[in-house]
Design a protein around this motif. Structure first.
Motif, PDB file in Angstrom:
ATOM      1  N   UNK A 188       0.678  -1.295   0.020  1.00  7.14           N
ATOM      2  CA  UNK A 188       0.024  -0.026  -0.130  1.00  7.14           C
ATOM      3  C   UNK A 188       0.874   1.299   0.235  1.00  7.14           C
ATOM      4  N   UNK A 189       2.205   1.246   0.070  1.00 11.20           N
ATOM      5  CA  UNK A 189       2.891   2.281   0.164  1.00 11.20           C
ATOM      6  C   UNK A 189       3.971   2.075  -1.008  1.00 11.20           C
ATOM      7  N   UNK A 190       3.769   1.644  -2.023  1.00  9.91           N
ATOM      8  CA  UNK A 190       4.540   1.796  -3.169  1.00  9.91           C
ATOM      9  C   UNK A 190       5.560   0.564  -3.604  1.00  9.91           C
ATOM     10  N   UNK A 191       5.293  -0.583  -2.611  1.00 13.56           N
ATOM     11  CA  UNK A 191       6.222  -1.667  -2.740  1.00 13.56           C
ATOM     12  C   UNK A 191       5.380  -2.888  -3.047  1.00 13.56           C
ATOM     13  N   UNK A 192       6.193  -3.740  -3.795  1.00  5.51           N
ATOM     14  CA  UNK A 192       5.148  -4.879  -4.185  1.00  5.51           C
ATOM     15  C   UNK A 192       6.293  -6.076  -4.036  1.00  5.51           C
ATOM     16  N   UNK A 193       5.754  -7.428  -4.021  1.00  4.45           N
ATOM     17  CA  UNK A 193       6.191  -8.663  -4.145  1.00  4.45           C
ATOM     18  C   UNK A 193       6.092  -9.036  -5.655  1.00  4.45           C
ATOM     19  N   UNK A 194       6.966  -9.209  -6.533  1.00  9.86           N
ATOM     20  CA  UNK A 194       6.677  -9.340  -7.880  1.00  9.86           C
ATOM     21  C   UNK A 194       6.986 -10.635  -8.655  1.00  9.86           C
ATOM     22  N   UNK A 195       6.399 -11.138  -9.109  1.00 18.33           N
ATOM     23  CA  UNK A 195       6.704 -12.529  -9.895  1.00 18.33           C
ATOM     24  C   UNK A 195       6.868 -11.958 -11.653  1.00 18.33           C
ATOM     25  N   UNK A 196       8.315 -12.154 -12.037  1.00 23.66           N
ATOM     26  CA  UNK A 196       8.485 -12.200 -13.328  1.00 23.66           C
ATOM     27  C   UNK A 196       8.289 -13.297 -14.121  1.00 23.66           C
ATOM     28  N   UNK A 197       7.298 -13.395 -14.726  1.00 25.67           N
ATOM     29  CA  UNK A 197       6.849 -14.602 -15.408  1.00 25.67           C
ATOM     30  C   UNK A 197       7.661 -15.433 -16.475  1.00 25.67           C
ATOM     31  N   UNK A 198       8.890 -14.741 -16.837  1.00 27.45           N
ATOM     32  CA  UNK A 198       9.829 -15.156 -17.295  1.00 27.45           C
ATOM     33  C   UNK A 198      11.100 -15.976 -16.717  1.00 27.45           C
ATOM     34  N   UNK A 199      10.781 -15.474 -15.444  1.00 25.90           N
ATOM     35  CA  UNK A 199      12.046 -16.185 -14.370  1.00 25.90           C
ATOM     36  C   UNK A 199      11.290 -16.443 -12.935  1.00 25.90           C
TER      37      UNK A 199
END
Length: 234
Positions: A188-199
């Motif tokens: 909620x403050x501009x941070x994310x846990x991100x999945x790069x679907x290519x890796x």
């Protein structure tokens, strides 16, 4: 009940609580069959246990700390509805006695994210299992954050409308492809846990922020599990 509804309507004026006796009258197909079964349970402890068993079935290892916390501090579960869109409302009382509301969206919601849909087959199976079988997002009700966001709110890092000023400040080359990367968790403050679907083999992920240097090669579930519990304790 009135106090709870007044609070919920601060964020959605049209929301309503569906009483247990009303659940059986919901049109077939609008909620999962297991929800009908859950709310036939008159004993709240049996109802909570049945719901958490669903979590354990699909993400029992991945979200073990979240499940353990809910097992201890979950006070109630109810169905909420707005325009025939249904969710489960979790009432959680933390160790300080504060009451927090979390929303678990309907896994039968329509898939509303055109960019993610193109890459959905590459998303880790455990994550797809959560969205397809447990909830279409589980998050702090007031902010729609500190949890897994609904499919429609999953952030596409390659969106031309998003400006990632952090890229100009990177201390090392960018190690993910923005056009294949999606933020499933938001604080909620501009941070994310991100999945790069290519890796994303073995749930490989990145902690991505608009403000701080990215952290690469983290375990998606370890971060999400920890951050959800941090939200519970806030």
């Amino acid at each position: 009940m009135v106090q709870k509804l007044d609070y919920l309507r601060i964020y959605n004026q049209d929301i309503r609580l569906v009483s247990s006796s009303e659940v059986s009258n919901i049109e077939a197909g609008l909620i999962p069959d297991i929800w009908f079964e859950l709310f036939k349970e008159e004993n709240i402890n049996d109802r909570k246990e049945a719901l958490l068993n669903l979590w354990k079935k699909y993400v029992g290892y991945e979200l073990r700390n979240t499940i353990a916390y809910l097992s201890e501090y979950l006070e109630d579960i109810e169905i909420i509805e707005c325009d025939k869109v249904y969710s489960i409302l979790y009432t959680v009382k933390n160790p300080d006695g504060d009451v927090l509301y979390y929303e678990g969206r309907n896994p039968q919601d329509e898939f509303e994210n055109s960019e993610l849909e193109k890459h959905w087959d590459k998303v880790p199976v455990s994550l797809k299992n959560f969205y397809k079988n447990v909830h279409n997002g589980f998050y702090y009700y007031a902010s729609e954050a500190m949890g897994l966001v609904p499919i429609a709110s999953v952030t596409y890092l390659g969106d031309d409308d998003l400006e990632w000023s952090i890229i100009d400040e990177l201390k090392e080359p960018l190690q993910i492809e923005l056009n294949t990367s999606f933020g499933f968790f938001s604080n909620g403050m501009g941070s994310y846990v991100v999945i790069d679907t290519a890796n994303c083999e073995n749930n490989n992920a990145t902690f991505w922020s608009a403000k701080v240097q990215p952290k690469y090669n983290i375990n998606f579930w370890s971060y999400v599990d920890e951050w959800i519990v941090i939200g519970f304790q806030a």
